[in-house]
Design a protein around this motif. Structure first.
Motif, PDB file in Angstrom:
ATOM      1  N   UNK A   1      17.570  10.306  -3.392  1.00 57.30           N
ATOM      2  CA  UNK A   1      16.140  10.030  -3.463  1.00 57.30           C
ATOM      3  C   UNK A   1      15.787   8.824  -2.605  1.00 57.30           C
ATOM      4  N   UNK A   2      16.640   7.818  -2.588  1.00 59.12           N
ATOM      5  CA  UNK A   2      16.369   6.609  -1.810  1.00 59.12           C
ATOM      6  C   UNK A   2      16.270   6.930  -0.323  1.00 59.12           C
ATOM      7  N   UNK A   3      17.109   7.858   0.156  1.00 57.44           N
ATOM      8  CA  UNK A   3      17.050   8.236   1.576  1.00 57.44           C
ATOM      9  C   UNK A   3      15.699   8.888   1.904  1.00 57.44           C
ATOM     10  N   UNK A   4      15.263   9.767   0.989  1.00 53.57           N
ATOM     11  CA  UNK A   4      13.977  10.439   1.200  1.00 53.57           C
ATOM     12  C   UNK A   4      12.828   9.436   1.148  1.00 53.57           C
ATOM     13  N   UNK A   5      12.889   8.538   0.183  1.00 55.17           N
ATOM     14  CA  UNK A   5      11.833   7.534   0.059  1.00 55.17           C
ATOM     15  C   UNK A   5      11.812   6.617   1.279  1.00 55.17           C
ATOM     16  N   UNK A   6      12.986   6.187   1.750  1.00 59.93           N
ATOM     17  CA  UNK A   6      13.047   5.327   2.935  1.00 59.93           C
ATOM     18  C   UNK A   6      12.431   6.014   4.147  1.00 59.93           C
ATOM     19  N   UNK A   7      12.725   7.310   4.322  1.00 62.72           N
ATOM     20  CA  UNK A   7      12.155   8.058   5.436  1.00 62.72           C
ATOM     21  C   UNK A   7      10.635   8.160   5.295  1.00 62.72           C
TER      22      UNK A   7
ATOM     23  N   UNK B   1       4.545   9.262  -7.572  1.00 67.39           N
ATOM     24  CA  UNK B   1       5.121  10.605  -7.430  1.00 67.39           C
ATOM     25  C   UNK B   1       6.567  10.672  -7.907  1.00 67.39           C
ATOM     26  N   UNK B   2       7.188   9.526  -8.201  1.00 67.36           N
ATOM     27  CA  UNK B   2       8.571   9.522  -8.684  1.00 67.36           C
ATOM     28  C   UNK B   2       8.629   8.671  -9.955  1.00 67.36           C
ATOM     29  N   UNK B   3       9.742   8.775 -10.683  1.00 69.92           N
ATOM     30  CA  UNK B   3       9.869   8.063 -11.968  1.00 69.92           C
ATOM     31  C   UNK B   3      10.748   6.831 -11.841  1.00 69.92           C
ATOM     32  N   UNK B   4      10.790   6.239 -10.649  1.00 69.56           N
ATOM     33  CA  UNK B   4      11.637   5.070 -10.416  1.00 69.56           C
ATOM     34  C   UNK B   4      10.828   3.997  -9.687  1.00 69.56           C
ATOM     35  N   UNK B   5      11.239   2.765  -9.871  1.00 71.70           N
ATOM     36  CA  UNK B   5      10.607   1.665  -9.169  1.00 71.70           C
ATOM     37  C   UNK B   5      11.058   1.653  -7.707  1.00 71.70           C
ATOM     38  N   UNK B   6      10.139   1.267  -6.827  1.00 72.18           N
ATOM     39  CA  UNK B   6      10.435   1.163  -5.391  1.00 72.18           C
ATOM     40  C   UNK B   6      10.236  -0.284  -4.964  1.00 72.18           C
TER      41      UNK B   6
ATOM     42  N   UNK C   1       0.832  -1.205   0.000  1.00 72.74           N
ATOM     43  CA  UNK C   1       0.000   0.000   0.000  1.00 72.74           C
ATOM     44  C   UNK C   1       0.868   1.257   0.000  1.00 72.74           C
ATOM     45  N   UNK C   2       1.950   1.199   0.762  1.00 76.15           N
ATOM     46  CA  UNK C   2       2.858   2.351   0.831  1.00 76.15           C
ATOM     47  C   UNK C   2       3.560   2.550  -0.509  1.00 76.15           C
ATOM     48  N   UNK C   3       4.022   1.459  -1.120  1.00 74.79           N
ATOM     49  CA  UNK C   3       4.678   1.555  -2.434  1.00 74.79           C
ATOM     50  C   UNK C   3       3.715   2.130  -3.463  1.00 74.79           C
ATOM     51  N   UNK C   4       2.490   1.638  -3.482  1.00 74.23           N
ATOM     52  CA  UNK C   4       1.491   2.122  -4.434  1.00 74.23           C
ATOM     53  C   UNK C   4       1.186   3.597  -4.217  1.00 74.23           C
TER      54      UNK C   4
END
Length: 367
Positions: A106-112, A25-30, A17-20
């Motif tokens: 970006x990964x740091x921001x996404x992880x947070x 909002x970003x152009x990369x896979x999570x 749910x969080x990934x979806x």
């Protein structure tokens, strides 16, 4: 935070749910990996369930890991992987696919972001659990079938130690037929109470219930409208007494008129109200007919006689001369056939007035 929550595995449903939520909002896979490095949420469903070597390194070394050239035979993609810390514990890994140097920040921001969203969901789940726990607790205490040992265990599991108290709120206006309706905002009030953990609240049987330690909360403490109805019990160390109060409160929920309003300083007998609440509706109708012709002054006289220790005290309570009080007593006898100078007749008339209140014909006898 409980030990169970610390040890519970990261939910794949919650992670997805969080990934979806974030991915658009970003152009990369999570990717989200659990504490073993297994992918549990991803924008590429085919990768879910596979091991992520970069995530395993993050977990083993407890640091960020960039994957520039994936190992042959793995499902890894180039990207940046960050530890997922929840409540101070390493619970998994968040990965962002792309050029490692470009997506590192970006990964740091996404992880947070993932961390905050999951923590928020956990808190909401905890409140939801407390709400369910409170509802089950009220239902058990008021059922009349729960054993004292089981009730005591439920109270302890909810973190409620003796002495216990119980408070009840209902809307000022009854439902059709005299039933109890919850006050406006009762659900939000229950959520606030369950959020702090010191008490338990639930909307059940048409009323807001709050069970807590020590003294019951004051009438205005949940911030409900002044026109609401309210009753509360003294604190007790006896679980049987608490269950008796709960069963009585459930009976009162049959008729809103038997619960006093907050905004009126009405004299009120819990014992009479509970006794009347248990009577069949036909009996209430028969009883109320007996006092239907009484005036307001005569009703106040009945209430004064019920609470006073002597005729003089009763006369002073309604601000009349003793002879005037006696005249009212005689008129009440003529109207009802009952002499309220006799304790048994007085109790009967008083109960008839409560029967009227239960049916919505009048309010609780005023003083």
């Amino acid at each position: 935070m409980t030990e169970d929550r610390r040890r519970a595995p990261l939910s794949s449903e919650l992670a997805q749910r969080v990934v979806d939520l974030i991915a658009p909002t970003i152009s990369h896979n999570i990717n989200v990996m659990d504490e073993h490095g297994t992918i549990i949420a991803c924008m590429e469903p085919g990768r879910v369930g596979s091991l992520h070597r970069g995530a395993q390194r993050v977990i083993a070394e407890r640091r960020s890991v960039l994957v520039t050239v994936p190992e042959p035979g793995t499902s890894d993609r180039p990207g940046a992987n960050e530890p997922l810390m929840i409540d101070g514990e390493l619970r998994g890994v968040v990965g962002v696919t792309g050029n490692p140097r470009e997506v590192e920040d970006l990964a740091r921001v996404v992880a947070l972001t993932v961390q905050l969203l999951i923590a928020q969901e956990h808190e909401q789940d905890a409140v939801s659990r407390r709400h369910t726990e409170a509802r089950d607790l009220v239902a058990a205490l008021s059922s009349g079938t729960t054993r004292p040992d089981d009730a005591r265990a439920r109270l302890a599991a909810a973190g409620l130690q003796p002495p216990w108290s119980l408070a009840l709120w209902a809307a000022g206006d009854p439902r059709p037929g005299g039933g109890v309706a919850p006050p406006p905002t009762a659900e939000s009030a229950a959520a606030r109470v369950n959020g702090d953990g010191a008490r338990r609240a639930a909307v059940l049987h048409g009323a807001l219930w709050i069970i807590g330690h020590d003294r019951a909360p004051a009438a205005d403490s949940p911030g409900l409208p002044a026109a609401s109805r309210h009753t509360r019990t003294p604190a007790t160390d006896d679980v049987d007494a608490l269950m008796a109060y709960a069963e009585e409160s459930r009976a009162l929920c049959r008729y809103a008129g038997l619960i006093p309003r907050i905004e009126r300083a009405e004299p009120w007998s819990r014992e009479i109200a509970v006794s009347v609440a248990h009577l069949p509706r036909r009996t209430l109708t028969r009883m109320s007919a007996r006092t239907a012709s009484l005036s307001g002054a005569q009703r106040r006289t009945v209430s004064a006689m019920a609470s006073a220790g002597s005729m003089r005290e009763a006369a002073d309570a309604v601000f009349v001369h003793r002879n005037t009080l006696l005249q009212r007593v005689d008129r009440i006898r003529s109207a009802t056939g009952l002499d309220i100078r006799r304790p048994d007749h007085l109790t009967t008339v008083h109960m008839c007035l409560y029967a009227e209140a239960a049916l919505g014909i009048s309010h609780i006898p005023p003083g």
